[in-house]
Scaffold this motif. Structure first.
Motif, mmCIF file in Angstrom:
data_model
loop_
_atom_site.group_PDB
_atom_site.id
_atom_site.type_symbol
_atom_site.label_atom_id
_atom_site.label_comp_id
_atom_site.label_asym_id
_atom_site.label_seq_id
_atom_site.Cartn_x
_atom_site.Cartn_y
_atom_site.Cartn_z
ATOM 1 N N LYS A 188 -12.064 -1.802 3.154
ATOM 2 C CA LYS A 188 -11.949 -1.447 1.746
ATOM 3 C C LYS A 188 -12.112 -2.678 0.863
ATOM 4 O O LYS A 188 -11.885 -3.800 1.278
ATOM 5 N N LEU A 217 -0.806 0.071 -3.928
ATOM 6 C CA LEU A 217 -1.867 -0.940 -3.870
ATOM 7 C C LEU A 217 -3.005 -0.445 -2.982
ATOM 8 O O LEU A 217 -2.755 0.199 -1.957
ATOM 9 N N LEU A 218 -4.226 -0.743 -3.374
ATOM 10 C CA LEU A 218 -5.381 -0.395 -2.552
ATOM 11 C C LEU A 218 -5.315 -1.125 -1.210
ATOM 12 O O LEU A 218 -5.517 -0.539 -0.153
ATOM 13 N N THR A 275 -6.784 -2.772 -8.108
ATOM 14 C CA THR A 275 -5.684 -1.856 -8.357
ATOM 15 C C THR A 275 -5.071 -2.193 -9.707
ATOM 16 O O THR A 275 -4.943 -3.370 -10.054
ATOM 17 N N THR A 278 -12.627 1.550 -6.672
ATOM 18 C CA THR A 278 -13.392 1.174 -5.483
ATOM 19 C C THR A 278 -14.871 1.462 -5.726
ATOM 20 O O THR A 278 -15.218 2.123 -6.713
ATOM 21 N N THR A 333 0.829 -1.206 0.000
ATOM 22 C CA THR A 333 0.000 0.000 0.000
ATOM 23 C C THR A 333 0.866 1.259 0.000
ATOM 24 O O THR A 333 0.440 2.302 -0.487
ATOM 25 N N HIS A 388 -8.542 -7.542 -4.991
ATOM 26 C CA HIS A 388 -8.381 -7.645 -3.543
ATOM 27 C C HIS A 388 -9.609 -8.279 -2.920
ATOM 28 O O HIS A 388 -10.716 -8.149 -3.427
ATOM 29 N N TRP A 437 0.006 3.872 -10.450
ATOM 30 C CA TRP A 437 -0.967 3.055 -9.741
ATOM 31 C C TRP A 437 -2.335 3.719 -9.826
ATOM 32 O O TRP A 437 -2.446 4.932 -9.666
ATOM 33 N N LYS A 438 -3.381 2.913 -10.060
ATOM 34 C CA LYS A 438 -4.754 3.412 -10.039
ATOM 35 C C LYS A 438 -5.587 2.479 -9.175
ATOM 36 O O LYS A 438 -5.434 1.259 -9.245
ATOM 37 N N GLN A 439 -6.465 3.051 -8.393
ATOM 38 C CA GLN A 439 -7.339 2.272 -7.520
ATOM 39 C C GLN A 439 -8.781 2.443 -7.970
ATOM 40 O O GLN A 439 -9.208 3.555 -8.288
#
Length: 161
Positions: A111, A84-85, A115, A126, A80, A104, A122-124
């Protein structure tokens, strides 16, 4: 006693995956064991997902993503802190553009999401950023979802389960 049994099962499963991978990486019979040598909370690091890209082997673990260099055996861990998410990675795939996708599992109502990683970016994703994730979450009594697998088809379309 139960904890030793769990540790032994995790070790055996990890060893089996690595042995199968070694055969694919070196079909002529040369076997290589890739390990970080890291143990947390009395558990050896187990692999939940794996992907190969060129000289690199990418693995998802409960403690982040590990990328091994098959040429020299070195590895780098991503967590993270890197982008990383969540550190718990349950699935991964690499698409035709080289984008790494990490699914994940939802931990203790916290959460959840996906990711991506490409060219050091990096892109998350959610439920707060992807309406379809939020819609799924609201129709399943708040249980949310865990990503169990990621598949990339011949048209570079991603499928998550």
């Amino acid at each position: 006693m139960l904890q030793q049994g769990v540790i032994m099962k995790a070790f055996v499963l990890c060893a089996m995956v690595l042995l199968c991978l070694a055969h694919l990486v070196y079909p002529e019979g040369k076997w290589t064991l890739y390990t970080t040598g890291i143990e947390k909370e009395h558990y050896a690091e187990d692999i939940s997902s794996i992907a190969v890209e060129g000289n690199y082997i990418w693995t998802g673990t409960h403690w982040g993503v590990v990328r091994w260099n098959r040429t020299d055996g070195t590895f780098k861990r991503f967590t993270t802190d890197d982008g990383l998410l969540l550190e718990g990675v349950s699935a991964m795939a690499i698409d035709h553009n080289g984008v790494k996708w990490f699914g994940h599992y939802r931990a203790n109502g916290g959460k959840q999401g996906i990711t991506s990683y490409h060219d050091s970016i990096w892109k998350q994703f959610t439920p707060e950023t992807v309406p379809e994730m939020a819609a799924y979450d609201s129709t399943h009594f708040g249980w949310g979802f865990s990503i169990g697998s990621i598949v990339v088809d011949h048209e570079n379309t991603l499928y998550f389960s």
